[in-house]
Design an enzyme around this catalytic site. Structure first.
Site, PDB file in Angstrom:
ATOM      1  CE  LYS A 158      62.376  28.881  36.403  1.00 26.70           C
ATOM      2  NZ  LYS A 158      62.011  29.468  37.217  1.00 26.70           N
ATOM      3  CB  CYS A 200      48.359  29.654  37.493  1.00 30.36           C
ATOM      4  SG  CYS A 200      46.743  29.455  37.866  1.00 30.36           S
ATOM      5  N   GLY A 251      48.273  49.760  34.550  1.00 32.48           N
ATOM      6  CA  GLY A 251      46.734  49.665  34.982  1.00 32.48           C
ATOM      7  C   GLY A 251      46.267  48.463  34.047  1.00 32.48           C
ATOM      8  CD  GLU A 292      42.889  40.114  39.179  1.00 33.43           C
ATOM      9  OE1 GLU A 292      43.913  39.465  39.727  1.00 33.43           O
ATOM     10  OE2 GLU A 292      42.131  39.501  38.252  1.00 33.43           O
ATOM     11  CD  GLU A 303      47.565  51.753  31.115  1.00 33.28           C
ATOM     12  OE1 GLU A 303      48.041  50.957  32.210  1.00 33.28           O
ATOM     13  OE2 GLU A 303      48.186  51.641  30.286  1.00 33.28           O
ATOM     14  N   GLY A 349      53.329  44.086  32.684  1.00 30.13           N
ATOM     15  CA  GLY A 349      53.213  42.804  31.708  1.00 30.13           C
ATOM     16  C   GLY A 349      54.189  41.773  32.227  1.00 30.13           C
ATOM     17  CG  ASP A 404      51.868  32.975  30.347  1.00 30.25           C
ATOM     18  OD1 ASP A 404      50.708  32.725  29.849  1.00 30.25           O
ATOM     19  OD2 ASP A 404      52.296  33.349  31.590  1.00 30.25           O
ATOM     20  CG  HIS A 441      12.815  35.724  38.988  1.00 30.33           C
ATOM     21  ND1 HIS A 441      13.430  37.138  38.716  1.00 30.33           N
ATOM     22  CD2 HIS A 441      12.114  36.099  39.941  1.00 30.33           C
ATOM     23  CE1 HIS A 441      12.809  38.051  39.552  1.00 30.33           C
ATOM     24  NE2 HIS A 441      12.053  37.382  40.412  1.00 30.33           N
TER      25      HIS A 441
END
Lengths: 469, 472
Positions: free
Chosen positions: B35, B42, B189, B195, B211, B279, B319, B451
């Protein structure tokens, strides 16, 4: 025997406290041995004091300086950015101090006695340590030699305040306006890149047809491109003939593709390789045989021709890398403690902190073919990765070399941002016999650079998502 | 008009478009109904644009700290419009790339709003799709052997706290900010909240996080929460935990103010903006589920391990299925669903093999069980090594953080790996491969880490779990 000289009996003597020696000492102590480490100069060795760590500190500072100069593209304007090189060196010194004192602390915590002085074998199981006018002797059950290597001095270029080894270059008090670098191997390229980032005009003279000759051509293309952008001139097939020191600089003569040229600069740095420190150890008295180029011949546990004496790191064959030395140190420490460990170099990574970084592990395509493998390779560009774009670093690619019959990962090569971090996954893959299918099935977080590894595996399998065939 | 396909994807986000490419590789005639813009949340409203902004924030804060290593700068200023332009350029570049991939894969793009139909003249079974177009032209009907629902999620809003896009924002609106707010209250939070907090604090905002639970990023290992909180505190971010927001107290005069109940008291917080990050909720209300026998739970579509819904020819991924709402989960579920449709062997996704990244400064990356989760069913051993013990971290000029390896004491299986520090998100790849292999700490320690690199910390933490660390 000198009057008053005591002989102390110990389980294990380690000669040299670099990343090979100190790791060997700690591992041996963990396994219950009484250990003495003899170091003639700096605990931490070349790596911590005049190698990996300080050079990466300069590279890191230089990278940030460049980033600030180019921050406009990130939407940040930084005005009048300049380098206080004295402070850079001070910062570098603090890191070195912190790490070397850390190693000393670890010795203490493991009850390892650290002795300052020069070690010399006087018998097959005795070393003498000279420290100024004093000396002492240690009779050992086992000894691990880990004396490392030194920069090679070439004819016509005697070290001086203007003719520098990498050690000298790392200790510079000023940013040279102009620098000639002889040798475009990884040390030469790393330091050239760092100094060019600070604004030095760098000329690299490399004898072979390409810089970083140990890596495949395509892998070094992004590095060459970046060097060029930083104003570094590279002359290949260039043989350095000699140097004349002037009042405030040097004039280097070289034969470039048959023609003689001179290059004027403030300093010349010679980075044509390193030679093993095996000359003044009295190895003959210990019955330790030397092989070619001054290297000590050892078996898969690091044992020399003297059953009680082991050798690790730059003084045995293979690449002169800190993590190789540490690895061999652990194996040797375990071997003398009766554990059946032996070396396996298949998964030995190598990293060049060039810009962008290069990292590899396992076999290159050419090596794999040479070893008789039928190979299947897959490449994936950083430019098709969201994280690389968001970092503003999209040069480079990752290549996987696999066995065609079953997808076994034989090796990987990466050139690009954070290549040094990303190669670890392939170290695990080669070490544990993963296939490209395993890598493709591993869920890599989005958006991370790690997705490049997964996509390259998908390329090998013939069904990449983010690149069209 | 009716078009026939082997597979139709409802939603062209990370789950949908990746599944479509896989389907086209397997020879399925495929279409995506989207749509909005291909790439979904993302690419346009999530991972990618936030990481672009976070990168600018990181560079800005690094420049301000550059004196530490000898680089002086007279003046540093943000050009926020440039930052936004750069973000948009990156999004556009990737968006263009995906469109090209669709073309090359001969995947039909249908730009409209798709809904599932029940049994109809087009098909005796549910699953035909009717696409409604913004310009009002006649709906298109797509029939397909299989359908994958990948409609994603949107920011959840709080009852009583209306998002107006000007004062009260979700991450969608925050991404469009034209200037850095002087102060902001972030409600929630979790990953998205922290972020934004990290980014905006770097850009100079005065940030307050409210939070509900007793710590920020409550789903992560406790040590990660506490360490991040300590770092945030040092950077001047105020965090109020166990805070129950009182939405009705919102006032919009000069400054915004809102109150929360904290430890039985009512505290009031004021700021220029409020960001609600509590959320995300699944986009499943208006996609025609009622015309099918597909079952939901709190709006999330129920599936089996292969992504099949009650209508076995209709799959759901990403999701809308609940669980970990991550782009890489969606894309893997998408690939799995397609391969299942194509009759290929599929190993269902295992949550303990899914890495989780948080792009705060310092970064967080983790995989598998937290220590508390692990302790429920296992006798554990834990190795924890600070980045301060890793030479490259010191050299990098940023050595805050640690790596933690949690393993089962008897089986030696690695149960969880938690990274907090520089480049954590680059390092988690190895951990993910290790989880796939069911590696032991010993195996991880046998990997030769070059290393001086940051990856040495994983080998060292693995050694520490076995009680034989070298650098500790």
């Amino acid at each position: 025997m000198v009057v008053g000289e005591f002989t102390t009996e110990v389980d294990t003597v380690v000669i040299g406290a670099g990343p090979g020696g100190y790791v060997a000492a700690i591992r041996a102590a963990q396994l219950g041995q009484k250990v003495i480490v003899i170091e003639k100069q700096h605990v931490g060795g070349v790596c911590l004091n005049v190698g990996c760590i300080p050079s990466k500190a300069l590279i890191s500072a230089s990278h940030r300086f460049e980033q600030m100069n180019h921050s406009e593209s990130m939407g940040i304007s930084a005005e009048n950015v300049h380098v206080d090189f004295h402070k850079v060196q001070e910062w570098k010194g603090q890191i070195v101090d912190r790490l070397t004192s850390g190693v000393k602390g670890l010795f203490k915590a493991h009850n390892i006695e650290s002795v300052e002085g020069e070690a010399l074998f006087v018998d097959s199981d005795v070393v003498r340590v000279n420290h100024g006018y004093e000396s002492s002797r240690y009779k050992f059950n086992h000894c691990i030699i880990a004396t490392g290597s030194s920069p090679i001095e070439i004819p016509g270029f005697k070290w001086s305040s203007r003719v520098l080894s990498s050690t000298g270059a790392l200790a510079l008090k000023e940013i040279p306006k102009k620098l000639v670098v002889i040798g475009g191997g990884y040390i030469g390229i790393e330091l050239s890149s760092a100094l060019a980032g600070f604004g030095t005009e760098v000329v690299i003279l490399e004898g072979s047809p390409s810089i970083l000759p140990a890596f495949e051509k395509r892998l070094i293309a992004p590095v060459k491109k970046k060097l060029k952008a930083k104003g570094v001139s590279v002359f290949t097939k260039a043989l350095a003939k000699g140097v004349e020191e002037t009042a405030n600089g040097v004039s280097v003569t070289a034969e470039v593709k048959g023609k003689t040229q001179t290059f004027d600069a403030d300093y010349v740095m010679v980075t044509v390789g390193r030679r093993p420190n095996t000359k003044d150890l009295g190895l003959d008295l210990a019955g330790v045989e030397l092989g070619e180029r001054g290297l000590i011949h050892v078996d898969k546990q690091g044992k020399t021709s003297n059953d009680k004496v082991y050798a690790i790191g730059d003084i045995v064959s293979g690449m002169a890398l800190a993590h190789k030395a540490s690895y061999e140190g652990k194996i040797a420490a375990e071997a003398i403690s009766g554990i059946a460990s032996e070396v396996d170099y298949r998964a030995m990574p190598a990293v060049v902190f060039s810009d962008p970084e290069i990292a590899s592990v396992g076999l290159s395509e050419e090596e794999a073919v040479k070893e008789g493998y039928e190979v299947k390779t897959g490449q994936f560009p950083f430019a098709a990765n969201g994280r690389a774009l968001s970092l503003g670093e999209s040069d480079g690619f990752l290549k996987i070399v696999s066995r065609a019959s079953d997808g076994l990962v034989l090796g990987a090569q990466i050139v690009g941002v954070s290549a040094s971090d990303m190669i670890a996954e392939f170290g695990l893959a080669v070490e544990s016999g993963m296939t490209v299918e395993d890598l493709a099935l591993t869920i890599h977080a989005h958006p991370t650079l790690g997705e490049i590894a997964m996509e390259a595996a998908d390329v090998v399998l013939g069904h990449p998502i983010h690149i069209a065939k | 008009m009716v078009k026939n396909y082997d597979l139709v994807l409802l939603g062209g986000g990370t789950g949908g478009y990746v599944a479509a490419i896989r389907a086209s590789q397997l020879g399925l005639k495929t279409a995506i109904v989207e749509k909005d813009s291909l790439g979904g949340t993302c690419l346009h409203k999530g991972c990618i644009p936030t990481k672009a902004l976070l990168r600018s924030a990181e560079v800005f804060s690094e420049i301000k700290k550059s004196q530490d290593f000898g680089i002086e700068v007279a003046q540093v200023a943000l050009r926020f419009n440039k930052i936004q332009e750069r973000k948009q350029a990156i999004v556009n570049q990737l968006h263009h790339g995906i469109q090209q991939l669709m073309k090359k894969g001969k995947i039909d793009m249908i730009n409209g709003f798709g809904r599932l139909l029940g049994p109809s003249i087009f098909s005796p079974i549910p699953g035909s799709i009717s696409v409604e177009f913004a310009d009002g032209r006649e709906n298109e009907i797509l029939t397909s052997k299989n359908v994958i629902l990948a409609t994603g999620s949107r920011p959840r809003s709080l009852n009583g706290l209306a998002v107006d896009g000007e004062h009260v924002l979700t991450s969608d609106e925050a991404l469009q900010l034209q200037e850095v707010p002087a102060s902001i209250v972030i409600v929630g939070g979790g990953v998205i909240g922290v972020e934004w907090a990290s980014m905006l604090a770097d850009f100079g905002s005065k940030v307050t996080i409210l939070e509900y639970s007793d710590r920020i990023i409550p789903s992560e290992d406790r040590t990660l929460s506490l360490s991040l909180a300590r770092s945030f505190k040092k950077r001047g971010i105020q965090m109020v935990t166990s805070a129950k927001l009182l939405p009705e107290t919102l006032q919009k005069e000069n400054q915004l103010s809102i109150s929360a109940e904290v430890d039985g008291r009512t505290e009031t917080f004021s700021a220029e903006k409020i960001l609600v990050s509590v959320g995300r909720m699944p986009n499943t209300e208006d996609i025609g589920l009622a015309n099918t026998s597909i079952e939901t739970d709190h709006g999330y579509i129920k599936t089996n391990a292969f992504g099949q819904t009650k209508e076995t020819h209709i799959y759901a991924i990403g999701d809308i299925t609940g669980g970990l709402q991550l782009a890489h989960v969606a894309s893997h579920e998408g690939i799995h669903a397609v391969e299942h449709i194509a009759g290929l062997p599929v190993e269902p996704l295992q949550p303990e093999r899914v890495p989780r990244c948080i792009y705060t400064h310092p970064e967080i990356a983790s995989i598998g069980l937290t220590e508390a989760q692990a302790k429920k069913d296992h006798l554990v051993k834990v190795g924890k090594v600070p980045f301060g013990a890793i030479g490259k971290a010191l050299v990098y000029g940023d050595s805050e953080g640690f790596a933690k390896v949690i393993a089962d004491k008897s089986t030696n299986d690695v149960l969880g790996i938690h990274l907090y520090g520089p480049h954590a998100t680059d390092l988690i790849g190895e951990a993910a491969a290790a989880k796939l292999l069911d590696a032991t700490p010993w195996e991880l320690s046998e990997v030769i880490h070059p290393h001086p690199t940051l990856s040495e910390i994983i080998g060292e933490a693995a050694l520490a779990a076995d009680g034989r660390a070298i650098h500790l």
